[in-house]
Design an enzyme around this catalytic site. Structure first.
Site, PDB file in Angstrom:
ATOM      1  N   HIS A  83      -6.813   8.529   3.885  1.00  0.00           N
ATOM      2  CA  HIS A  83      -5.566   7.401   3.883  1.00  0.00           C
ATOM      3  C   HIS A  83      -6.076   6.223   2.888  1.00  0.00           C
ATOM      4  O   HIS A  83      -6.441   5.448   3.745  1.00  0.00           O
ATOM      5  CB  HIS A  83      -4.850   7.191   5.182  1.00  0.00           C
ATOM      6  CG  HIS A  83      -3.663   6.578   4.949  1.00  0.00           C
ATOM      7  ND1 HIS A  83      -2.703   6.724   5.863  1.00  0.00           N
ATOM      8  CD2 HIS A  83      -3.223   5.597   3.926  1.00  0.00           C
ATOM      9  CE1 HIS A  83      -1.684   5.779   5.560  1.00  0.00           C
ATOM     10  NE2 HIS A  83      -1.862   5.228   4.360  1.00  0.00           N
ATOM     11  N   GLU A  90       5.228   4.636  10.714  1.00  0.00           N
ATOM     12  CA  GLU A  90       4.185   3.359  10.500  1.00  0.00           C
ATOM     13  C   GLU A  90       5.128   2.391  10.981  1.00  0.00           C
ATOM     14  O   GLU A  90       5.016   1.990  12.280  1.00  0.00           O
ATOM     15  CB  GLU A  90       3.801   3.165   9.044  1.00  0.00           C
ATOM     16  CG  GLU A  90       3.052   1.951   8.985  1.00  0.00           C
ATOM     17  CD  GLU A  90       2.758   1.486   7.460  1.00  0.00           C
ATOM     18  OE1 GLU A  90       3.272   2.136   6.473  1.00  0.00           O
ATOM     19  OE2 GLU A  90       1.653   0.849   7.328  1.00  0.00           O
ATOM     20  N   HIS A 115      -5.331   3.930  -0.402  1.00  0.00           N
ATOM     21  CA  HIS A 115      -4.498   3.595  -1.609  1.00  0.00           C
ATOM     22  C   HIS A 115      -5.434   2.845  -2.434  1.00  0.00           C
ATOM     23  O   HIS A 115      -6.056   1.621  -2.263  1.00  0.00           O
ATOM     24  CB  HIS A 115      -3.218   2.241  -1.313  1.00  0.00           C
ATOM     25  CG  HIS A 115      -2.487   3.035  -0.111  1.00  0.00           C
ATOM     26  ND1 HIS A 115      -1.375   4.006  -0.813  1.00  0.00           N
ATOM     27  CD2 HIS A 115      -2.537   3.196   1.098  1.00  0.00           C
ATOM     28  CE1 HIS A 115      -0.695   4.266   0.254  1.00  0.00           C
ATOM     29  NE2 HIS A 115      -1.251   3.811   1.397  1.00  0.00           N
ATOM     30  N   ASP A 171      -6.549   2.612   4.676  1.00  0.00           N
ATOM     31  CA  ASP A 171      -5.261   2.214   4.114  1.00  0.00           C
ATOM     32  C   ASP A 171      -5.581   1.420   2.815  1.00  0.00           C
ATOM     33  O   ASP A 171      -5.496   1.994   1.801  1.00  0.00           O
ATOM     34  CB  ASP A 171      -4.234   1.484   5.223  1.00  0.00           C
ATOM     35  CG  ASP A 171      -2.892   1.635   5.036  1.00  0.00           C
ATOM     36  OD1 ASP A 171      -2.366   2.605   3.760  1.00  0.00           O
ATOM     37  OD2 ASP A 171      -2.091   1.237   5.784  1.00  0.00           O
ATOM     38  N   ASP A 172      -5.701  -0.016   3.030  1.00  0.00           N
ATOM     39  CA  ASP A 172      -5.577  -0.936   1.841  1.00  0.00           C
ATOM     40  C   ASP A 172      -6.799  -1.950   2.098  1.00  0.00           C
ATOM     41  O   ASP A 172      -6.424  -3.245   2.591  1.00  0.00           O
ATOM     42  CB  ASP A 172      -4.412  -1.770   1.769  1.00  0.00           C
ATOM     43  CG  ASP A 172      -3.142  -0.636   1.412  1.00  0.00           C
ATOM     44  OD1 ASP A 172      -3.279  -0.353   0.190  1.00  0.00           O
ATOM     45  OD2 ASP A 172      -2.471  -0.468   2.129  1.00  0.00           O
ATOM     46  N   HIS A 214       3.894   9.116   4.481  1.00  0.00           N
ATOM     47  CA  HIS A 214       3.760   8.015   5.205  1.00  0.00           C
ATOM     48  C   HIS A 214       5.053   8.263   6.151  1.00  0.00           C
ATOM     49  O   HIS A 214       6.091   8.412   5.393  1.00  0.00           O
ATOM     50  CB  HIS A 214       3.892   6.729   4.708  1.00  0.00           C
ATOM     51  CG  HIS A 214       2.487   6.263   4.094  1.00  0.00           C
ATOM     52  ND1 HIS A 214       1.810   6.854   3.226  1.00  0.00           N
ATOM     53  CD2 HIS A 214       1.680   5.167   4.131  1.00  0.00           C
ATOM     54  CE1 HIS A 214       0.645   6.448   2.735  1.00  0.00           C
ATOM     55  NE2 HIS A 214       0.583   5.150   3.182  1.00  0.00           N
TER      56      HIS A 214
HETATM   57  N1  ADE Z   1       1.417   1.330   0.192  1.00  0.00           N
HETATM   58  C1  ADE Z   1       0.237   0.866   0.340  1.00  0.00           C
HETATM   59  N2  ADE Z   1      -0.089   0.602   1.593  1.00  0.00           N
HETATM   60  C2  ADE Z   1       1.069   0.911   2.274  1.00  0.00           C
HETATM   61  C3  ADE Z   1       1.286   1.266   3.933  1.00  0.00           C
HETATM   62  N3  ADE Z   1       0.549   0.756   4.501  1.00  0.00           N
HETATM   63  N4  ADE Z   1       2.597   1.684   4.186  1.00  0.00           N
HETATM   64  C4  ADE Z   1       3.368   2.041   3.183  1.00  0.00           C
HETATM   65  N5  ADE Z   1       3.281   1.986   1.644  1.00  0.00           N
HETATM   66  C5  ADE Z   1       1.773   1.676   1.313  1.00  0.00           C
HETATM   67 ZN    ZN Z   2      -0.903   3.868   3.497  1.00  0.00          ZN
END
Ligand code: ADE
Ligand code: ZN
Length: 363
Positions: free
Chosen positions: A20, A203, A22, A281-282, A200
């Site tokens: 996971h 969350e 991005h 994630d990011d 997703h």
């Molecule tokens: N796009 C990038 N990170 C995300 C996240 N945690 N949840 C939803 N969309 C995303």
């Molecule tokens: Zn994500």
């Protein structure tokens, strides 16, 4: 050596998998600044420090606003290549061996960047990493759920020129108010094309969105999914059907899904038997890369050696790897575990983990 130190060393030594991630979320402030200057893109920040100081998020949307603004510096194939390559080099240093990466084509095509530019840049770095860093990968085209299904369909059809580069489709961006049911047609089309499907869900959105992703979109794993805990019958189903969750603990804290890491439900879900995996994630925006997530969670939730090994095996099982590649990685995990076995387990034969035939990879 203390027990926690030993477990941290085990984490470092294990071959790891990220499911996971991005790729746009790996854009470090320094790279954002450099690309903005190089490409003549105006940023609303005067310095790298100002960018970093802005990373205080109240919720998912407050993060997404900055994340989409940051992505505006990505213009040329070289930019997408450098972004992806920098992430992969970092992962090589962390002993990460396989990655499954989201990219958001609509974020780029919506501002006039050709899909070819995006895919050639990311794809070039992934191919080079396989050759020179020994990192295998899959690419997941993620639809922006706050746009229309027609837009998603159009994006999918346009991407078919690169069908061989794309393993599957995903669903991300603002969750609440954009339920999975909005994308039934796009995911049906993805299925017809033989693509893997993930989404997703759970969350910020309710457990019902997790159910919809499973029942209406036919996904083989859920990204985040942590709000499933509010629905015991759903948790039971995830366990029974062995549906993996790609959990991102540091992201969850930064986006206020949990107040602190100590409050995170990952260990409870793991103990309940859910196929939990650990991811970032990011990482440039949300607190850290893969190993930082592992170490932070180990400490905050007091993960045991057995928990760590389960998480490592879960990630391989939940990945799109199959056959020899999957068996080889599982075998390496067992080798590392045996080499670093606890005194009372010394000499125990390697655990032979095989993929549960009912798990993941469903069509
Ligand atoms: N796009 C990038 N990170 C995300 C996240 N945690 N949840 C939803 N969309 C995303
Ligand atoms: Zn994500």
């Amino acid at each position: 050596m203390g027990k926690s130190n030993e477990i941290d060393q085990l984490i470092a030594a294990l071959p790891k998998v990220e499911l996971h991630l991005h790729i746009e979320g790996t854009l470090e402030p320094a790279m954002m600044f450099e690309m903005a200057e190089r490409n003549g893109v105006a940023l609303r920040f005067a310095s790298i420090e100002e960018i970093e100081a802005a990373y205080q998020f109240e919720d998912l949307q407050s993060f997404l606003d900055l994340y989409y603004a940051g992505a505006a510096v990505l213009i040329h194939e070289r930019d997408f290549f450098e972004l992806t390559w920098a992430y992969l080099v970092r992962m090589a240093h962390e002993n990460v061996r396989h990655v499954e990466i989201f990219f958001d084509p609509q974020t780029h095509t919506g501002r006039g960047i050709a899909l070819e530019t995006v895919l050639e840049g990311i794809g070039g770095a992934l191919a080079q990493a396989e050759q020179t860093l020994g990192i295998s990968s899959r690419l997941i085209l993620s639809f922006l759920r706050d746009r229309s299904e027609a837009d998603a369909m159009e994006t999918l059809e346009a991407a078919l020129a690169w069908r061989e580069s794309i393993a599957g489709v995903g669903l991300d961006s603002a969750e609440v108010g954009n339920p999975p049911e909005k994308f039934i047609g796009a995911f049906r089309r993805a299925r017809e094309l033989g693509l893997q499907r993930v989404a997703h869900a759970g969350e910020e959105g309710p457990p019902e969105y997790v159910r919809q992703a499973l029942d209406l979109l036919g996904v083989c794993r859920i990204d985040h999914g942590v709000r499933c805990a509010e629905d015991p019958a759903l948790v039971e189903r995830l366990v029974r059907e062995r549906i993996p969750l790609t959990v991102c603990p540091l992201s969850n804290v930064r986006l206020r899904v949990f107040d602190s890491l100590a409050d995170h439900n990952l260990k409870t879900l793991l103990e309940r038997g859910v196929c939990v995996t650990l991811n970032s994630d990011d990482p440039a925006y949300l607190g850290g890369y893969l190993t930082e997530n592992w170490l932070a969670v180990r400490s905050a939730l007091d993960l045991s050696r057995a928990d760590v090994l389960t998480l490592a095996r879960n990630a391989v099982e939940a990945s799109f790897l199959e056959g020899d590649a999957e068996r080889a990685l599982l075998g390496e995990i067992e080798e590392v575990a045996a080499r670093r076995s606890e005194p009372d387990q010394a000499g125990a034969g390697p655990h032979t983990a095989a993929k549960n035939s009912e798990s993941g990879h469903r069509d």
